[in-house]
Design a protein around this motif. Structure first.
Motif, PDB file in Angstrom:
ATOM      1  N   THR A 354       0.813  -1.217   0.000  1.00 20.68           N
ATOM      2  CA  THR A 354       0.000   0.000   0.000  1.00 20.68           C
ATOM      3  C   THR A 354       0.847   1.268   0.000  1.00 20.68           C
ATOM      4  O   THR A 354       0.332   2.360   0.202  1.00 20.68           O
ATOM      5  N   GLY A 355       2.152   1.123  -0.206  1.00 22.70           N
ATOM      6  CA  GLY A 355       2.996   2.273  -0.477  1.00 22.70           C
ATOM      7  C   GLY A 355       3.660   2.961   0.690  1.00 22.70           C
ATOM      8  O   GLY A 355       4.339   3.973   0.504  1.00 22.70           O
ATOM      9  N   ASP A 356       3.515   2.421   1.903  1.00 23.16           N
ATOM     10  CA  ASP A 356       4.134   3.078   3.062  1.00 23.16           C
ATOM     11  C   ASP A 356       5.504   2.443   3.326  1.00 23.16           C
ATOM     12  O   ASP A 356       5.693   1.654   4.251  1.00 23.16           O
ATOM     13  N   VAL A 357       6.472   2.822   2.503  1.00 22.90           N
ATOM     14  CA  VAL A 357       7.807   2.216   2.576  1.00 22.90           C
ATOM     15  C   VAL A 357       8.514   2.596   3.870  1.00 22.90           C
ATOM     16  O   VAL A 357       9.196   1.764   4.479  1.00 22.90           O
ATOM     17  N   ASP A 358       8.356   3.838   4.298  1.00 25.33           N
ATOM     18  CA  ASP A 358       9.067   4.284   5.500  1.00 25.33           C
ATOM     19  C   ASP A 358       8.599   3.518   6.738  1.00 25.33           C
ATOM     20  O   ASP A 358       9.421   3.086   7.559  1.00 25.33           O
ATOM     21  N   ASN A 493      -1.629  11.133 -11.246  1.00 31.29           N
ATOM     22  CA  ASN A 493      -0.930  10.450 -10.142  1.00 31.29           C
ATOM     23  C   ASN A 493      -1.890  10.052  -9.028  1.00 31.29           C
ATOM     24  O   ASN A 493      -1.796   8.957  -8.459  1.00 31.29           O
ATOM     25  N   SER A 494      -2.817  10.933  -8.690  1.00 28.75           N
ATOM     26  CA  SER A 494      -3.766  10.612  -7.615  1.00 28.75           C
ATOM     27  C   SER A 494      -4.683   9.464  -8.022  1.00 28.75           C
ATOM     28  O   SER A 494      -5.018   8.608  -7.206  1.00 28.75           O
ATOM     29  N   GLN A 495      -5.087   9.418  -9.278  1.00 29.87           N
ATOM     30  CA  GLN A 495      -5.938   8.314  -9.748  1.00 29.87           C
ATOM     31  C   GLN A 495      -5.163   6.987  -9.750  1.00 29.87           C
ATOM     32  O   GLN A 495      -5.703   5.940  -9.391  1.00 29.87           O
ATOM     33  N   ILE A 496      -3.908   7.053 -10.170  1.00 30.67           N
ATOM     34  CA  ILE A 496      -3.068   5.842 -10.146  1.00 30.67           C
ATOM     35  C   ILE A 496      -2.892   5.355  -8.718  1.00 30.67           C
ATOM     36  O   ILE A 496      -2.996   4.147  -8.434  1.00 30.67           O
ATOM     37  N   LEU A 502      -1.681   2.861  -3.568  1.00 29.47           N
ATOM     38  CA  LEU A 502      -0.352   3.372  -3.244  1.00 29.47           C
ATOM     39  C   LEU A 502      -0.477   4.828  -2.791  1.00 29.47           C
ATOM     40  O   LEU A 502      -1.508   5.472  -2.992  1.00 29.47           O
ATOM     41  N   SER A 503       0.582   5.342  -2.198  1.00 29.44           N
ATOM     42  CA  SER A 503       0.612   6.769  -1.895  1.00 29.44           C
ATOM     43  C   SER A 503       1.027   7.517  -3.155  1.00 29.44           C
ATOM     44  O   SER A 503       1.692   6.961  -4.051  1.00 29.44           O
ATOM     45  N   GLU A 504       0.638   8.788  -3.245  1.00 29.11           N
ATOM     46  CA  GLU A 504       1.043   9.584  -4.408  1.00 29.11           C
ATOM     47  C   GLU A 504       2.561   9.738  -4.459  1.00 29.11           C
ATOM     48  O   GLU A 504       3.159   9.810  -5.541  1.00 29.11           O
TER      49      GLU A 504
END
Length: 536
Positions: A354-358, A493-496, A502-504
């Protein structure tokens, strides 16, 4: 009565049970009732064992043998607790306490009472008190040379130490308890409890080396006792867990089904929740999402939390938001290290997807620290794999490779076929990102073969998609290809970010990587590349 006693002495519990049942209970002594209750419990008749133990309790009490009565009260408390009858368990524990006070003098029964009281402290999350009570029980067992109490209390000390994060101390204590059992120092009832408690303890921290060794010993112990039903359900579960690790998934599912049947026959249906979770995990990995969902629901119906497997199921079904919410809830309470060992690998997987790598990196470092403390090969492999996956998603494929190669090596040492294949797939993704396609193909082909062998079709399909040469030009990763296709379709980017969960910020990073690999400077040029190369 001698025939039943002879059967009992040989460990033929079914024959002893049958003989005592034919002869009736009216003329049995308190000692014979004690033995009969053991046979009844080991062949799995819970309701009857309560009745026989109550008779034995009365016989000891009426004969003035308060020590023997305490022993019966202890077993009644343990048996009723195991069968989901907490009120009766508490009542018998209180009765044991009253009798110990009536005895007055120092006695081994005080140690057994401390052992019972320890469970209440554990239920309240008071590890310090639980540890003190386990130590008190151990001291009584040592002073009065009670082999059963020594084995049980040493095992309890080990579990409490591990829960408190003292892994080396706890594992040494479990080793001690298992030696006492394997050498035949304990009674059958106590041996079964120590076997299952110790194996469960090391399974929770992924110490599969000890789990395999002790499960083999448990299998031999079960096989040597005709008619034994108690503890055989746990044995089947542990055997299935090891089969799953080694890639024998069909055999593992059969073991879980067998365990459920044995739990039902023994009158402990709540324990079926564990088999349901194990079944759900395997069905999820096989891509049978509806069957996995049904298994997790069955676990929940039996009072067993199906997380974090359920969150991973939601992720596999495209419900990233639901998976993330579940993981955030699970991460919130200050759980102990044992719970974190189970939770962290799944949480990291969801956060990366879900894009939260940190946040995933922070948890991967925590998992690595835990793995160093535990010293279990499989947990070290999971930690290395998590660190590698984080670096890969952060765009540092070269930095990810050493972690992932270490993970693959450690998984291979653990004979963990599926997990080793996941590590190889991630290695393949790294090599693709580094434009070393020939090396990537070797890793991905090997990973796909392993996935197909165990029946993990979704991962086999992913490996196939990564191997498709026409679909991954210019060293694009599978995720970058997804982003490129959406860019070419006109998405912002927001739609992707919304579509891929994922996060923008992550989408922007992927887009920057795409521009660099395609040697283009704009979204329009990237889209043109995608159309020219048949990627959309």
């Amino acid at each position: 009565m001698s025939r039943a006693t002879d059967h009992f002495a040989r460990g033929d519990w079914q024959a002893a049970y049958d003989a005592w049942s034919r002869d009736g209970l009216d003329d049995l002594t308190a000692t014979e009732l004690d033995r009969f209750s053991t046979a009844v419990e080991l062949v799995g008749h819970h309701d009857e064992v309560v009745r026989v133990l109550q008779l034995a309790f009365l016989a000891h009490r009426d004969a003035g043998d308060l020590n023997g009565a305490v022993g019966c009260a202890f077993r009644l408390a343990m048996s009723t607790a195991a069968h989901g009858e907490p009120a009766l368990a508490g009542g018998w524990a209180a009765r044991a306490g009253e009798l110990v006070e009536e005895i007055g003098e120092d006695c081994v029964e005080r140690g057994w009472l401390a052992f019972l009281t320890m469970f209440r402290a554990l239920g309240e999350g008071d590890l310090a008190t639980a540890g003190s009570l386990a130590d008190e029980a151990h001291d009584a067992g040592r002073r009065f040379h009670d082999a059963d109490l020594l084995a049980m209390s040493t095992c309890a000390q080990g579990r409490v130490s591990i829960m408190a994060g003292r892994f080396g101390e706890g594992l040494a204590q479990l080793d001690d308890a298992m030696v006492r059992v394997v050498s035949g120092e304990t009674s059958p009832f106590i041996a079964g409890h120590v076997y299952c408690t110790a194996i469960e303890g090391v399974q929770e921290i992924s110490d599969f080396g000890r789990a395999a060794e002790w499960t083999t010993a448990l299998e031999r112990w079960c096989a040597a006792q005709p008619g034994l039903l108690a503890f055989t359900g746990q044995c089947a579960v542990h055997r299935g867990q090891l089969m799953r690790l080694r890639g024998a998934w069909d055999d593992a599912l059969r073991e879980y089904a067998s365990a459920a049947d044995r739990y039902l026959a023994a009158g402990t249906p709540a324990a079926i929740g564990l088999t349901a979770i194990e079944t759900g995990d395997l069905m999820r990995l096989r891509g049978s999402l509806e069957e996995a969902d049904a298994a997790y629901q069955r676990a929940a119906d039996l009072g067993v939390d199906p997380q974090p497997g359920l969150a991973l199921l939601w992720l596999a079904g495209g419900r990233g938001t639901a998976a993330l919410a579940a993981v955030e809830r699970l991460l919130a309470p200050p759980d102990g290290p044992v719970q974190r060992c189970r939770l962290l690998p799944a949480a990291i997987e969801v956060l990366l997807a879900t894009g939260d790598v940190d946040r995933a990196r922070s948890l991967a470092l925590e998992l690595s620290s835990l793995a160093s403390s535990v010293g279990a090969t499989a947990l070290a492999a999971a930690a290395a794999q998590a660190l590698g996956a984080v670096e890969l998603e952060a765009g540092d494929a070269a930095g990810a490779l050493p972690y992932l190669r270490k993970a693959h090596q450690l998984w291979a040492q653990s004979s963990a076929q599926y997990d080793a294949a996941v590590a190889r797939l991630l290695i393949g993704r790294c090599l693709l990102a580094l434009s070393d396609r020939s090396s990537a193909e070797r890793e991905l082909t090997a990973a796909r073969a392993s996935f197909r062998h165990v029946g993990a079709q979704p991962m086999a399909d992913l490996a196939s998609s990564l191997l498709a040469p026409a679909s991954l030009p210019a060293g694009l990763t599978a995720r970058e290809l997804e982003v490129l296709r959406l860019v070419a379709s006109g998405r912002s980017n927001s739609q992707i970010a919304a579509e891929l969960v994922l996060s923008e910020k992550t989408v922007a990073r992927h887009l920057s990587n795409i521009f660099g690999k395609l040697e283009v400077g704009s979204r329009t040029a990237a889209a043109a590349y995608a159309f020219e190369h048949g990627l959309v």
